[in-house]
Design an enzyme around this catalytic site. Structure first.
Site, PDB file in Angstrom:
ATOM      1  N   LYS A 185       0.931  -1.313   0.060  1.00 24.86           N
ATOM      2  CA  LYS A 185      -0.029  -0.128   0.092  1.00 24.86           C
ATOM      3  C   LYS A 185       0.848   1.295  -0.019  1.00 24.86           C
ATOM      4  CE  LYS A 185      -3.428   2.914   0.538  1.00 24.86           C
ATOM      5  NZ  LYS A 185      -4.245   3.167  -0.704  1.00 24.86           N
ATOM      6  N   CYS A 189      -4.045  10.875   0.688  1.00 20.75           N
ATOM      7  CA  CYS A 189      -3.250   9.587   0.670  1.00 20.75           C
ATOM      8  C   CYS A 189      -2.004   9.711   0.180  1.00 20.75           C
ATOM      9  CB  CYS A 189      -4.061   8.712  -0.073  1.00 20.75           C
ATOM     10  SG  CYS A 189      -5.783   8.563  -0.018  1.00 20.75           S
TER      11      CYS A 189
HETATM   12  N1  SAJ Z   1      -1.504  14.308  -9.577  1.00 19.66           N
HETATM   13  C1  SAJ Z   1      -0.618  15.190 -10.169  1.00 19.66           C
HETATM   14  N2  SAJ Z   1      -0.082  14.685 -11.454  1.00 19.66           N
HETATM   15  C2  SAJ Z   1      -0.272  13.549 -11.978  1.00 19.66           C
HETATM   16  C3  SAJ Z   1      -1.299  12.856 -11.446  1.00 19.66           C
HETATM   17  C4  SAJ Z   1      -1.866  13.306 -10.052  1.00 19.66           C
HETATM   18  O1  SAJ Z   1      -0.206  16.415  -9.947  1.00 19.66           O
HETATM   19  O2  SAJ Z   1      -0.167  13.332 -12.978  1.00 19.66           O
HETATM   20  C5  SAJ Z   1      -2.055  15.172  -8.419  1.00 19.66           C
HETATM   21  C6  SAJ Z   1      -3.790  15.392  -8.578  1.00 19.66           C
HETATM   22  O3  SAJ Z   1      -3.699  16.618  -9.043  1.00 19.66           O
HETATM   23  C7  SAJ Z   1      -3.836  15.311  -6.766  1.00 19.66           C
HETATM   24  C8  SAJ Z   1      -3.046  14.384  -6.573  1.00 19.66           C
HETATM   25  O4  SAJ Z   1      -1.916  14.155  -7.234  1.00 19.66           O
HETATM   26  O5  SAJ Z   1      -3.688  16.543  -6.401  1.00 19.66           O
HETATM   27  C9  SAJ Z   1      -3.541  12.834  -6.248  1.00 19.66           C
HETATM   28  O6  SAJ Z   1      -4.668  12.558  -6.873  1.00 19.66           O
HETATM   29  P1  SAJ Z   1      -4.869  11.116  -7.520  1.00 19.66           P
HETATM   30  O7  SAJ Z   1      -6.043  11.193  -8.439  1.00 19.66           O
HETATM   31  O8  SAJ Z   1      -3.447  10.517  -8.249  1.00 19.66           O
HETATM   32  O9  SAJ Z   1      -4.901  10.115  -6.176  1.00 19.66           O
HETATM   33  P2  SAJ Z   1      -5.750   9.929  -4.958  1.00 19.66           P
HETATM   34  O10 SAJ Z   1      -4.959  10.567  -3.890  1.00 19.66           O
HETATM   35  O11 SAJ Z   1      -7.089  10.494  -5.085  1.00 19.66           O
HETATM   36  O12 SAJ Z   1      -5.945   8.577  -4.878  1.00 19.66           O
HETATM   37  C10 SAJ Z   1      -4.755   7.542  -4.720  1.00 19.66           C
HETATM   38  C11 SAJ Z   1      -4.618   6.527  -5.512  1.00 19.66           C
HETATM   39  N3  SAJ Z   1      -3.343   5.694  -5.412  1.00 19.66           N
HETATM   40  C12 SAJ Z   1      -2.771   5.499  -6.677  1.00 19.66           C
HETATM   41  O13 SAJ Z   1      -3.136   6.066  -7.695  1.00 19.66           O
HETATM   42  C13 SAJ Z   1      -1.245   4.743  -6.490  1.00 19.66           C
HETATM   43  C14 SAJ Z   1      -5.878   5.533  -4.969  1.00 19.66           C
HETATM   44  O14 SAJ Z   1      -5.731   4.337  -5.783  1.00 19.66           O
HETATM   45  C15 SAJ Z   1      -5.790   5.246  -3.641  1.00 19.66           C
HETATM   46  O15 SAJ Z   1      -6.477   4.215  -3.061  1.00 19.66           O
HETATM   47  C16 SAJ Z   1      -5.597   6.455  -2.886  1.00 19.66           C
HETATM   48  O16 SAJ Z   1      -4.841   7.452  -3.352  1.00 19.66           O
HETATM   49  C17 SAJ Z   1      -5.640   6.020  -1.499  1.00 19.66           C
HETATM   50  O17 SAJ Z   1      -6.801   6.067  -0.648  1.00 19.66           O
HETATM   51  O18 SAJ Z   1      -4.497   5.483  -0.822  1.00 19.66           O
END
Ligand code: SAJ
Length: 421
Positions: A211, A265
């Site tokens: 995780k 997360c």
């Molecule tokens: N972000 C970027 N650039 C990118 C991708 C994301 O700047 O290329 C930023 C987003 O804008 C956002 C942040 O990262 O601010 C996180 O967003 P996200 O949509 O990537 O992820 P979360 O936090 O909503 O969900 C994550 C997921 N983890 C992964 O993709 C490895 C999800 O699968 C997990 O279950 C979740 O964390 C969790 O609960 O741990």
């Protein structure tokens, strides 16, 4: 056979898990310390951004398969899905897990299963076993008694993307750690009630680290994109063009730069890994610092654009950390606006189509929310912070002649936007 499951914590993971189990014929008792949430669940009146969840909740509440209350009752299995934040010095704060463990320990009977879904540092599930054993010296637990224990204990972290929770909870693979192999099997029996993904059964420490690895992997890769955008800005090169061309290489797949990493997360879990192995994680630590520093860099960029226009009025588009949601948790937009608010308070026009009022963190930093057209008409500097669908529809004409900072690169084909985005 699992007839009744008690889920402690009815948040963005606990509630959909409860609803899915109930939908598949398991009696579920949902537990939350928030009395308003308990009442709302029992009325089937929770509103989420999760497609299908609100209706499914109403169905399982009215069929009597799910009910919420403020304390657990005897059950075949207990699932703990409470928040595990970090403290100000980035140490995992497991106080809510400990409270959940204490609230269920006195109910345990021989043959019961306890599963933790909350993110834990490595060794966290064994710690939960210790807490359970302290509370119930009359029962045996698997960290000491092995396969002959009275109670089974395991760890099954959620992996869902908020906004697509029901689909991902049903279809994603799951990792299921048990203190013993029989504990892993017991955990998998529960989740196989609704999960269609593959089930990776393993030991608890592997499941805990998997995780943390997943979210740290994403954080490190976003940090790389953010660092490259800093390099590009310093060298006056278009970071989006660099990404497009670099990603045409068959073995390069850069993530996207942005205003910083929000949510609860990816910006938190890497610290659990640092805590678990402090001497082995310089990269993970630095990635966190690069991403945490990004809102400051965006604010600086906006301030330098303001120097190029007369009487700057700044429109900040988007408060949520994720497109098309109202989720403000850990949003980098808040930090950018707080920094801009120090100098530009009355000249900030904030737009967030998914919420009704400015959040308390921004009280004193900006006058209030305005609608998109008012902001576009009234401002001469436009800062795009969240890529909501409404903002994709902004026309080139509406941006013409204004200073633009587009942190998500959604307007980059627009000739009004310079490379400094
Ligand atoms: N972000 C970027 N650039 C990118 C991708 C994301 O700047 O290329 C930023 C987003 O804008 C956002 C942040 O990262 O601010 C996180 O967003 P996200 O949509 O990537 O992820 P979360 O936090 O909503 O969900 C994550 C997921 N983890 C992964 O993709 C490895 C999800 O699968 C997990 O279950 C979740 O964390 C969790 O609960 O741990």
């Amino acid at each position: 056979m699992v007839n009744r499951v008690c889920i402690i914590g009815l948040g963005y993971v606990g509630l959909p898990s409860a609803v899915l189990l109930a939908k598949h014929g398991v009696e579920v008792i949902g537990v939350d310390i928030d009395a308003e949430r308990v009442a709302a669940v029992n009325l089937g009146r929770i509103t989420t951004n999760e497609s299908g969840l609100d209706q499914m909740l109403r169905d399982v509440v009215s069929s009597g398969m799910l009910r919420a209350q403020d304390a657990p009752i005897a059950a075949d299995a207990f699932i703990i899905a409470v928040p595990t934040p970090v403290t100000a010095d980035y140490t995992p704060d497991l106080s809510q897990v400990r409270a959940a463990v204490n609230s269920l320990a006195y109910l345990l009977e021989v043959g019961n299963l306890v599963v933790v879904e909350s993110t834990l540092p490595v060794g966290g599930t064994e710690m939960c076993c210790e807490w359970l054993a302290e509370a119930r010296s009359d029962l045996s637990f698997p960290h000491r008694a092995g396969e002959s224990s009275d109670i089974r204990v395991g760890y099954c972290p959620e992996r869902v993307l908020p906004g697509n929770t029901l689909f991902e909870m049903t279809h994603n693979d799951r990792v299921m750690g048990g203190i013993t192999p029989a504990c892993s099997m017991a955990v998998s029996q529960i989740y196989q009630v609704f999960s269609r993904g593959a089930c990776h059964t393993t030991d608890v420490r592997t499941a805990e680290l998997v995780k943390l690895v997943e979210n740290a992997y994403r954080d490190v890769n976003i940090a790389f994109a953010n660092e490259i955008s800093n390099v590009c800005n310093a060298l006056s090169v278009d970071p989006w063009l660099i990404r497009d061309i670099a990603n045409s290489h068959p073995r390069v797949a850069m993530l996207r730069q942005g205003p910083g990493v929000g949510g609860h997360c990816i910006s938190v879990d890497p610290w659990f890994m640092v805590h678990s192995a402090p001497d082995e994680t310089p990269l993970v630590r630095i990635a966190r610092q690069v991403n945490s520093d990004k809102p400051r860099r965006v604010a600086e960029q906006v301030i330098s654009v303001c120097k190029t226009v007369e009487d700057p009025v700044i429109a900040c588009l988007g408060l949520a950390y994720k497109a098309d949601t109202d989720d403000l948790r850990g949003s980098p937009s808040i930090s950018v606006i707080q920094q801009l608010g120090e100098s530009f308070h009355d000249r900030l026009l904030i737009v967030e189509p998914n919420i009704a009022a400015l959040p308390s963190e921004l009280a004193g930093y900006a006058p209030g929310l305005v609608d998109l057209n008012t902001a576009l008409e009234g401002a001469n500097v436009i800062v795009l912070l969240t890529d909501h669908k409404e903002f994709h529809r902004v026309s080139w004409k509406q941006l013409s002649g204004k200073g633009i900072v587009d942190t998500r690169g959604i307007w980059r084909k627009n000739p009004n936007c310079g490379v400094d985005t």
